[in-house]
Design a protein around this motif. Structure first.
Motif, PDB file in Angstrom:
ATOM      1  N   GLY A 187       4.339  -2.967 -43.562  1.00 45.41           N
ATOM      2  CA  GLY A 187       5.609  -2.165 -44.039  1.00 45.41           C
ATOM      3  C   GLY A 187       6.745  -2.388 -42.897  1.00 45.41           C
ATOM      4  N   GLN A 188       7.692  -1.843 -43.539  1.00 43.52           N
ATOM      5  CA  GLN A 188       9.077  -2.300 -42.711  1.00 43.52           C
ATOM      6  C   GLN A 188       9.219  -1.470 -41.425  1.00 43.52           C
ATOM      7  OE1 GLN A 188      12.651  -2.037 -45.143  1.00 43.52           O
ATOM      8  NE2 GLN A 188      13.914  -2.396 -43.486  1.00 43.52           N
ATOM      9  N   SER A 189       8.731  -0.233 -41.308  1.00 46.68           N
ATOM     10  CA  SER A 189       9.029   0.331 -40.187  1.00 46.68           C
ATOM     11  C   SER A 189       8.060  -0.272 -39.101  1.00 46.68           C
ATOM     12  CB  SER A 189       8.350   2.049 -40.207  1.00 46.68           C
ATOM     13  OG  SER A 189       9.350   2.573 -40.936  1.00 46.68           O
ATOM     14  N   HIS A 190       6.924  -0.583 -39.783  1.00 44.24           N
ATOM     15  CA  HIS A 190       5.873  -1.568 -38.763  1.00 44.24           C
ATOM     16  C   HIS A 190       6.366  -2.749 -38.029  1.00 44.24           C
ATOM     17  CE1 HIS A 190       2.056  -3.743 -37.809  1.00 44.24           C
ATOM     18  NE2 HIS A 190       1.734  -2.509 -37.652  1.00 44.24           N
ATOM     19  N   ARG A 191       6.918  -3.380 -39.136  1.00 48.70           N
ATOM     20  CA  ARG A 191       7.679  -4.761 -38.596  1.00 48.70           C
ATOM     21  C   ARG A 191       8.835  -4.349 -37.724  1.00 48.70           C
ATOM     22  NH1 ARG A 191       7.725  -6.155 -43.865  1.00 48.70           N
ATOM     23  NH2 ARG A 191       9.990  -5.795 -44.024  1.00 48.70           N
ATOM     24  N   ASN A 192       9.523  -3.659 -37.889  1.00 51.73           N
ATOM     25  CA  ASN A 192      10.670  -3.133 -36.861  1.00 51.73           C
ATOM     26  C   ASN A 192      10.085  -2.855 -35.556  1.00 51.73           C
ATOM     27  OD1 ASN A 192      12.528  -3.751 -38.830  1.00 51.73           O
ATOM     28  ND2 ASN A 192      12.810  -1.424 -39.230  1.00 51.73           N
ATOM     29  N   PHE A 193       8.960  -2.001 -35.518  1.00 55.08           N
ATOM     30  CA  PHE A 193       8.534  -1.528 -34.419  1.00 55.08           C
ATOM     31  C   PHE A 193       7.711  -2.741 -33.634  1.00 55.08           C
ATOM     32  CE2 PHE A 193       5.041   0.894 -31.916  1.00 55.08           C
ATOM     33  CZ  PHE A 193       5.820   1.414 -30.997  1.00 55.08           C
ATOM     34  N   LYS A 194       7.187  -3.816 -34.256  1.00 63.10           N
ATOM     35  CA  LYS A 194       6.359  -4.644 -33.668  1.00 63.10           C
ATOM     36  C   LYS A 194       7.538  -5.757 -33.097  1.00 63.10           C
ATOM     37  CE  LYS A 194       3.345  -7.467 -35.332  1.00 63.10           C
ATOM     38  NZ  LYS A 194       2.465  -7.949 -36.251  1.00 63.10           N
ATOM     39  N   ASN A 195       8.698  -5.675 -33.755  1.00 62.84           N
ATOM     40  CA  ASN A 195       9.777  -6.535 -33.270  1.00 62.84           C
ATOM     41  C   ASN A 195      10.241  -6.191 -31.923  1.00 62.84           C
ATOM     42  OD1 ASN A 195       9.406  -8.373 -35.100  1.00 62.84           O
ATOM     43  ND2 ASN A 195      11.194  -7.409 -36.527  1.00 62.84           N
ATOM     44  N   ILE A 196      10.440  -4.845 -31.836  1.00 67.86           N
ATOM     45  CA  ILE A 196      11.167  -4.247 -30.687  1.00 67.86           C
ATOM     46  C   ILE A 196      10.038  -4.269 -29.393  1.00 67.86           C
ATOM     47  CG2 ILE A 196      11.833  -1.926 -29.776  1.00 67.86           C
ATOM     48  CD1 ILE A 196      12.928  -1.471 -32.813  1.00 67.86           C
ATOM     49  N   ILE A 197       8.993  -4.023 -29.708  1.00 65.95           N
ATOM     50  CA  ILE A 197       7.831  -4.077 -28.901  1.00 65.95           C
ATOM     51  C   ILE A 197       7.875  -5.482 -28.067  1.00 65.95           C
ATOM     52  CG2 ILE A 197       5.303  -4.486 -28.477  1.00 65.95           C
ATOM     53  CD1 ILE A 197       5.104  -1.741 -30.094  1.00 65.95           C
ATOM     54  N   GLU A 198       7.733  -6.609 -28.967  1.00 70.19           N
ATOM     55  CA  GLU A 198       7.772  -8.018 -28.787  1.00 70.19           C
ATOM     56  C   GLU A 198       9.047  -8.177 -27.790  1.00 70.19           C
ATOM     57  OE1 GLU A 198       5.316 -10.215 -28.747  1.00 70.19           O
ATOM     58  OE2 GLU A 198       4.418  -8.236 -29.946  1.00 70.19           O
ATOM     59  N   TRP A 199      10.233  -7.684 -28.243  1.00 71.80           N
ATOM     60  CA  TRP A 199      11.407  -7.742 -27.286  1.00 71.80           C
ATOM     61  C   TRP A 199      11.168  -7.153 -25.958  1.00 71.80           C
ATOM     62  CZ3 TRP A 199      14.682  -3.859 -25.820  1.00 71.80           C
ATOM     63  CH2 TRP A 199      16.084  -4.099 -25.255  1.00 71.80           C
ATOM     64  N   MET A 200      10.540  -6.101 -25.987  1.00 73.12           N
ATOM     65  CA  MET A 200      10.646  -5.291 -24.595  1.00 73.12           C
ATOM     66  C   MET A 200       9.494  -5.795 -23.603  1.00 73.12           C
ATOM     67  SD  MET A 200      10.782  -1.356 -25.604  1.00 73.12           S
ATOM     68  CE  MET A 200       9.685  -0.880 -26.591  1.00 73.12           C
ATOM     69  N   LYS A 201       8.826  -6.560 -24.088  1.00 68.95           N
ATOM     70  CA  LYS A 201       7.548  -7.349 -23.361  1.00 68.95           C
ATOM     71  C   LYS A 201       8.102  -8.590 -22.780  1.00 68.95           C
ATOM     72  CE  LYS A 201       3.273  -5.397 -25.301  1.00 68.95           C
ATOM     73  NZ  LYS A 201       2.352  -5.674 -26.323  1.00 68.95           N
ATOM     74  N   THR A 202       9.211  -9.214 -23.452  1.00 72.37           N
ATOM     75  CA  THR A 202       9.739 -10.213 -22.806  1.00 72.37           C
ATOM     76  C   THR A 202      10.636 -10.234 -21.672  1.00 72.37           C
ATOM     77  OG1 THR A 202      11.425 -10.507 -24.424  1.00 72.37           O
ATOM     78  CG2 THR A 202       9.446 -11.719 -24.906  1.00 72.37           C
TER      79      THR A 202
END
Ligand code: UDP
Length: 455
Positions: free
Chosen positions: A440-455
């Motif tokens: 889902g789109q919200s799920h995808r956005n959330f995952k992208n932000i999480i990846e960004w926050m982890k780097t």
């Protein structure tokens, strides 16, 4: 290198603190540590409510607090005064807090997630060179409206100070719900002075939002396609309520009365009217009593949240003998476990003030609405519910500005007598769920932000 450590800064009212806590819980589920910043005043309420509910937050969420600029006895519901005090005092205190954390032994703050309405927290994060996410817990359409302020001034729809010279209906973009200018968020908050203060805060927040690397919102593309198309910089990550926390403590200001869940267990499926008006709405005595009589007149079971401060009357606000008369069919509680209530099979409909959290909590459970908006974004939310999604009905005021008992009773009958409302609400529930699930789109956005926050 620090472990990812998020500093979460909600705007300090209940309707903003809850979704920020929900977001924090989602982050903890993905391995983050969160320091959650309440005001001293709210912190006390939260700690008391947690103790009374005998519940505990995850040990990866640390609650901290800052002064809000008002004395403990001063009223927090005077919106202008509250906005001024928090903006004046909290930025400096937040800076000190972050510096203290970063000079300590633990993980340094790697990212600040601030409520978009508390733009000052984004300014502080930028000053300290910390990454920034702006989180808007309301509908994307309201944020799009706020971002449109310069255009609205340019078009003469509002004045430089946000005041509205004439009431008119506008549409920000094709397919967006129409909005009445006198019901713009800032234009229906308190008196004129307060309205101007809220407007100035929104102008400041618009600038602050530009400092954020991401702007996210507790909504779903499927719910507001036109708003997300109009303002593509806003990314949906919700409804968080469908993805995160059912049953987890979420920073409530009042202890929950869970006895109502056992009471609901005894009611037939789809039989109970749930009545709740969020955390701040206040009704005058006449209107309160009219609602009380309407619920009695409906001859249906009802669960009604009557916060201790819901009317301006300090003693018993009910009509004489009321509580005895309705004892067999009605239950009144001071604060309900609302998400569990809305998920209960006995609930037939939700008589709501249409706060955004309540709106998406109802949607996430496929419950149809009776709408009774009061201020803020609630008129727009009503319009989404009734005109766009068609999962609810509006209540009409009479010439004295009161919603009379007959109106409430007949709209209950109309809503519950037409199965299409429930059918559309169930479909919307599925849509919301799809958005926060894998793919889902919200799920995808959330995952992208999480990846960004982890780097
Ligand atoms: N809420 C609750 N118990 C209640 C009434 C409300 O837990 O008895 C919660 C509700 O689930 C929602 C929030 O309080 O998450 C209210 O937020 P909303 O945006 O609906 O309204 P506001 O309080 O901001 O006007």
């Amino acid at each position: 290198m620090s472990n990812p450590h998020i500093l979460a800064v909600p705007f300090p009212t209940q309707g903003h603190v809850i979704p920020m806590m929900e977001l924090s819980q989602c982050l903890v589920n993905h391995g983050f540590t969160v320091t959650f910043v309440n005001t001293d005043y709210n912190h006390k309420l939260v700690v008391n409510a947690l103790a009374a509910d005998e519940s505990q937050l995850s040990d990866r969420i640390r609650l901290v607090s800052l002064p809000d600029g008002l004395e403990p006895w001063e009223a927090r519901h005077e919106v202008g005064k509250y906005c001024e005090a928090t903006q004046r005092v909290m930025p400096g205190k937040l800076e000190e807090l972050i510096e203290k954390i970063n000079q300590g032994e633990g993980d340094k703050v790697t990212c600040v997630i601030a409520d978009e309405s508390a733009g000052w927290a984004l300014e502080v994060a930028e000053k300290l060179n910390i990454r920034r996410v702006a989180f808007f817990p309301g509908p994307a359409a309201i944020l799009a409206l706020q971002f449109s302020i310069p255009k609205l001034i340019h078009q003469g729809i509002i004045n430089d100070d946000g005041t509205v010279s004439r009431s008119q209906m506008i549409q920000l973009a094709p397919d967006m719900p129409t909005m009445k200018t006198t019901e713009f968020l800032w234009a229906c908050m308190g008196d004129l002075t307060e309205q101007k203060i809220v407007f100035q805060l929104m102008v400041r927040n618009n600038k602050a939002a530009k400092l954020a690397e991401w702007i996210v919102c507790n909504s779903a593309y499927e719910l507001e396609p036109a708003a997300f198309t109009m303002a593509p910089e806003i990314l949906p990550i919700g409804p968080l309520q469908a993805s995160s926390r059912l049953g987890n403590p979420a920073c409530y200001f009042w202890p929950q009365d869970s006895t109502c869940l056992q009471w609901l267990d005894q009611q037939p499926p789809c039989s109970v009217i749930y009545v709740a008006f969020g955390s701040t709405t206040v009704y005058d005595q006449t209107q309160f009593q009219e609602l009380a009589l309407a619920l009695e007149l409906s001859q249906r079971s009802f669960l009604w949240v009557v916060r201790p401060d819901i009317t301006d009357k300090t003693s018993d606000p009910y009509p004489e003998g009321y509580q005895d008369r309705v004892a067999s069919c009605g239950m009144m509680v001071g604060w309900a476990p609302q998400q569990k209530v809305l998920a209960h099979p006995s609930i037939a409909c939700f008589l709501s003030h249409c706060g955004w959290n309540s709106t998406i909590e109802g949607l996430s459970n496929g419950v149809p609405f009776l709408c009774w908006p009061y201020f803020c974004d609630q008129f727009l939310n009503e319009s989404y519910i009734c005109d766009v999604w068609k999962v609810g009905l509006k209540l009409k005021k009479n010439e004295n500005g009161i919603i009379p008992q007959g109106e409430i009773k007949s709209k209950v009958e109309q809503l519950l007598g037409d199965e299409n409302f429930k059918a559309r609400a169930s479909k919307l529930k599925e849509m919301g769920m799809t958005s926060v699930k894998e793919g889902g789109q919200s799920h995808r956005n959330f995952k992208n932000i999480i990846e960004w926050m982890k780097t």
